[in-house]
Motif scaffolding. Structure first.
Motif, PDB file in Angstrom:
ATOM      1  N   PHE A 155       0.093  -0.142   7.998  1.00  0.00           N
ATOM      2  CA  PHE A 155      -1.340   0.434   7.693  1.00  0.00           C
ATOM      3  C   PHE A 155      -0.945   1.707   6.899  1.00  0.00           C
ATOM      4  O   PHE A 155      -1.794   2.279   5.896  1.00  0.00           O
ATOM      5  CB  PHE A 155      -2.033   1.106   8.877  1.00  0.00           C
ATOM      6  N   GLN A 156       0.298   2.250   6.847  1.00  0.00           N
ATOM      7  CA  GLN A 156       0.697   3.339   5.947  1.00  0.00           C
ATOM      8  C   GLN A 156       0.541   3.039   4.577  1.00  0.00           C
ATOM      9  O   GLN A 156       0.429   3.847   3.687  1.00  0.00           O
ATOM     10  CB  GLN A 156       1.901   4.007   6.429  1.00  0.00           C
ATOM     11  N   ASN A 157       0.812   1.509   4.303  1.00  0.00           N
ATOM     12  CA  ASN A 157       1.195   1.288   2.844  1.00  0.00           C
ATOM     13  C   ASN A 157      -0.221   1.408   2.190  1.00  0.00           C
ATOM     14  O   ASN A 157      -0.234   1.254   1.027  1.00  0.00           O
ATOM     15  CB  ASN A 157       1.719   0.021   2.648  1.00  0.00           C
ATOM     16  N   GLU A 158      -1.376   1.585   2.651  1.00  0.00           N
ATOM     17  CA  GLU A 158      -2.622   1.423   2.352  1.00  0.00           C
ATOM     18  C   GLU A 158      -3.177   2.954   1.961  1.00  0.00           C
ATOM     19  O   GLU A 158      -4.491   2.836   1.764  1.00  0.00           O
ATOM     20  CB  GLU A 158      -3.667   0.590   2.940  1.00  0.00           C
ATOM     21  N   ILE A 159      -2.653   3.686   2.215  1.00  0.00           N
ATOM     22  CA  ILE A 159      -3.314   5.050   2.159  1.00  0.00           C
ATOM     23  C   ILE A 159      -3.347   5.444   0.708  1.00  0.00           C
ATOM     24  O   ILE A 159      -2.902   4.877  -0.215  1.00  0.00           O
ATOM     25  CB  ILE A 159      -2.312   6.222   2.918  1.00  0.00           C
ATOM     26  N   ASN A 160      -4.258   6.274   0.402  1.00  0.00           N
ATOM     27  CA  ASN A 160      -4.610   6.804  -0.949  1.00  0.00           C
ATOM     28  C   ASN A 160      -3.882   8.287  -1.168  1.00  0.00           C
ATOM     29  O   ASN A 160      -3.877   8.477  -2.321  1.00  0.00           O
ATOM     30  CB  ASN A 160      -6.072   6.629  -1.158  1.00  0.00           C
ATOM     31  N   GLU A 161      -3.826   9.013  -0.196  1.00  0.00           N
ATOM     32  CA  GLU A 161      -3.350  10.297  -0.581  1.00  0.00           C
ATOM     33  C   GLU A 161      -1.928  10.594   0.207  1.00  0.00           C
ATOM     34  O   GLU A 161      -1.832  10.134   1.414  1.00  0.00           O
ATOM     35  CB  GLU A 161      -4.385  11.266   0.194  1.00  0.00           C
ATOM     36  N   VAL A 162      -1.178  11.064  -0.451  1.00  0.00           N
ATOM     37  CA  VAL A 162       0.271  11.309  -0.246  1.00  0.00           C
ATOM     38  C   VAL A 162       0.620  12.647  -0.084  1.00  0.00           C
ATOM     39  O   VAL A 162       0.248  13.568  -1.162  1.00  0.00           O
ATOM     40  CB  VAL A 162       1.298  10.587  -1.137  1.00  0.00           C
TER      41      VAL A 162
ATOM     42  N   TRP B 297       6.527   9.430   2.825  1.00  0.00           N
ATOM     43  CA  TRP B 297       7.461   9.340   1.780  1.00  0.00           C
ATOM     44  C   TRP B 297       8.536   8.331   1.621  1.00  0.00           C
ATOM     45  O   TRP B 297       8.852   7.967   0.747  1.00  0.00           O
ATOM     46  CB  TRP B 297       8.214  10.903   1.817  1.00  0.00           C
ATOM     47  N   LYS B 298       8.871   7.773   2.856  1.00  0.00           N
ATOM     48  CA  LYS B 298       9.996   6.714   3.129  1.00  0.00           C
ATOM     49  C   LYS B 298       9.073   5.536   2.340  1.00  0.00           C
ATOM     50  O   LYS B 298       9.821   4.553   1.445  1.00  0.00           O
ATOM     51  CB  LYS B 298      10.136   6.321   4.348  1.00  0.00           C
TER      52      LYS B 298
ATOM     53  N   ASP C 267       9.306   1.986  -2.765  1.00  0.00           N
ATOM     54  CA  ASP C 267       8.712   0.984  -3.382  1.00  0.00           C
ATOM     55  C   ASP C 267       9.210   0.052  -4.368  1.00  0.00           C
ATOM     56  O   ASP C 267      10.307   0.673  -5.018  1.00  0.00           O
ATOM     57  CB  ASP C 267       7.249   1.986  -4.222  1.00  0.00           C
ATOM     58  N   GLU C 268       8.894  -1.163  -4.396  1.00  0.00           N
ATOM     59  CA  GLU C 268       9.288  -2.214  -5.145  1.00  0.00           C
ATOM     60  C   GLU C 268       9.580  -1.680  -6.734  1.00  0.00           C
ATOM     61  O   GLU C 268      10.713  -2.083  -7.235  1.00  0.00           O
ATOM     62  CB  GLU C 268       9.177  -3.597  -4.969  1.00  0.00           C
ATOM     63  N   VAL C 269       8.639  -1.231  -7.128  1.00  0.00           N
ATOM     64  CA  VAL C 269       8.459  -0.725  -8.836  1.00  0.00           C
ATOM     65  C   VAL C 269       9.640   0.078  -8.924  1.00  0.00           C
ATOM     66  O   VAL C 269      10.351   0.026  -9.970  1.00  0.00           O
ATOM     67  CB  VAL C 269       7.156  -0.341  -8.973  1.00  0.00           C
TER      68      VAL C 269
END
Length: 497
Positions: free
Chosen positions: A1-8, A42-43, A48-50
């Motif tokens: 679920f963390q991967n779908e957040i909009n705000e970091v 942050w992890k 991130d693959e990019v």
């Protein structure tokens, strides 16, 4: 679920994921690893693959693959770096496999070249042989010359051979030139004749362009759009040509650089032959060209006029002399510009030294006392130098340390060296093509093995050393051997039985 957040979370502000990714792309591997320990968000961002795909591309790994080729680019980069480290360790410690490319019936070896692991060799019997060192179970054919109606007698000696990714070319002592396609096989696709012996042969690194020099004439041949070969240029030279190269990566008509005694010409299709360099009494001793520059050694006037032997670097587009390198009492016998790293040049000299030059400076970066006789062949990459000498010794050097890693020795002078990241090919070619004892009454088998010359192929890659790539009966099962073999696996037929 963390991967779908909009705000970091970035300290006291919240940033969109895309903007945070934009910031992280300026970090290296170590910084991304530290950022991955800050928080769970942050992890996810730091792995991130990019980001890791871009890092992999920046370091020169897996350049031809898309981002969807691997599920974890961080792990892919780690594997690539581990393989490179193992490969460098194998090079330094001489761990690998060595094979001799022998052809017993071929009499004496005349010339050897290779292209990406495919080796071509010409012999005094007139035969031309291919090996593909990437797949050892492949049996390469003998490339047959064009047969005329009166060709019942012995074939003339092979003078020169050249090869690229698509073509193989051989020049014979009687002035014949044969061109084969590596795709279609044995019969030549093109053949033409000179009236005199051929002094130099050049083949383009890519494409299909052949240049030959015979007498005072240089001829350039290439196919047209329909595949029919034609003469694209014939040039009259004032002196006999010693060295001939085709400039790589040229659009349009081919460009050749020819050194004829003390004159260097640039030969284009529309020009009659532009003189690049000419100093009377200073003959050219070696030549190599890259896409935009030409480097050649010139023999000085000696101590009398205080004019030493030098390597001159010219720009082919402006015809300006960019650098004068070296100050040696011995002649420069070989120079390698095309295969060297950017802004680097490596030379060999009769004074038994290998010199590495940075083209942004004038003095040499390092000078290696390499061989007992003169240096005859040399090549370098970003960390190592491989040199061959007239006495038959091949030396591998660590460039940064300036130290010799290992050496091998064979009977005849080393006339050819080629290596890439994982393999090395060397050729010891005899000076004497008709050794004593091989008379006209002898058959093909009587030329003793010591007279024939030899080709060695070394393989240092762990992937290539798998048992599946080579017949198991020909690969030693020992990991380490002692004595003079220096960890090279013995090729004896009974280890795995």
């Amino acid at each position: 679920f963390q991967n779908e957040i909009n705000e970091v979370p970035f300290f006291d502000v919240q940033l969109p994921y895309e903007l945070a990714l934009k910031i992280f792309q300026y970090l290296g591997k170590a910084e991304l690893g530290r950022c991955a320990q800050v928080s769970r968000t942050w992890k996810i961002l730091a792995e991130d693959e990019v980001l890791w795909y871009r890092l992999c591309q920046q370091e020169g790994y897996l350049l031809d693959t898309s981002i969807s080729a691997h599920s974890c680019w961080k792990l892919a980069l780690k594997d690539c770096r581990a393989k490179e480290h193992t490969l460098r360790t194998n090079w330094k410690n001489r761990i690998g496999a060595v094979s001799q490319l022998q052809y017993e019936l071929g009499k004496v070896l005349c010339d050897v070249r290779s292209s990406d692991g495919v080796v071509i060799a010409g012999y005094t019997s007139g035969e031309v042989r291919l090996w593909d060192t990437r797949t050892w179970d492949y049996t390469a054919p003998i490339l047959e010359p064009m047969h005329g109606p009166g060709d019942a007698g012995p074939q003339p000696h092979v003078s020169f051979v050249r090869i690229n990714s698509s073509l193989a070319v051989a020049a014979y002592e009687d002035g014949t030139v044969s061109v084969w396609s590596l795709m279609t096989g044995r019969e030549p696709i093109h053949c033409y004749q000179h009236n005199q012996r051929i002094q130099a042969l050049a083949l383009g690194s890519e494409g299909a362009t052949v240049a030959t020099a015979s007498g005072f004439e240089v001829k350039v041949e290439s196919p047209d759009d329909k595949g029919f070969w034609q003469t694209t240029g014939t040039f009259e030279i004032q002196k006999l040509v010693n060295f001939l190269n085709l400039v790589p990566d040229v659009l349009g008509s081919p460009v050749a650089v020819a050194a004829a005694e003390d004159i260097v010409y640039v030969l284009k299709g529309e020009d009659p032959g532009k003189i690049l360099h000419s100093v009377y009494g200073q003959p050219v001793t070696c030549l190599d060209v890259s896409a935009h520059e030409a480097a050649f050694g010139v023999k000085g006037f000696g101590w009398l006029l205080n004019e030493p032997n030098q390597v001159l670097l010219y720009n082919l587009e402006t015809s300006q002399c960019l650098k004068k390198l070296g100050n040696s009492m011995g002649d420069f016998t070989c120079v390698n510009l095309q295969d060297s790293p950017p802004n680097m040049l490596v030379t060999g000299n009769k004074d038994r030294r290998v010199r590495v030059y940075d083209l942004r400076k004038s003095e040499s970066l390092c000078s290696l006392y390499a061989h007992r006789l003169g240096v005859s062949a040399v090549q370098m990459d970003d960390w190592k130098i491989v040199s061959g000498g007239e006495e038959g010794m091949v030396c591998v050097w660590d460039q940064r340390m300036g130290t010799k890693l290992w050496e091998t020795h064979a009977r005849h002078p080393v006339r050819y060296i080629w290596f890439n990241s994982h393999s090395l090919i060397t050729a010891n070619i005899p000076n004497e093509k008709t050794p004593r004892g091989s008379s006209i009454m002898d058959d093909d088998l009587t030329a003793h093995r010591k007279h024939r010359g030899i080709i060695y192929a070394y393989e240092f890659s762990v992937d290539q050393l798998a048992v599946e790539s080579v017949l198991p009966i020909c690969r030693s099962s020992y990991d380490e051997v002692t004595g003079y073999n220096y960890n090279i696996g013995l090729a004896v037929p009974y280890d795995n039985i």
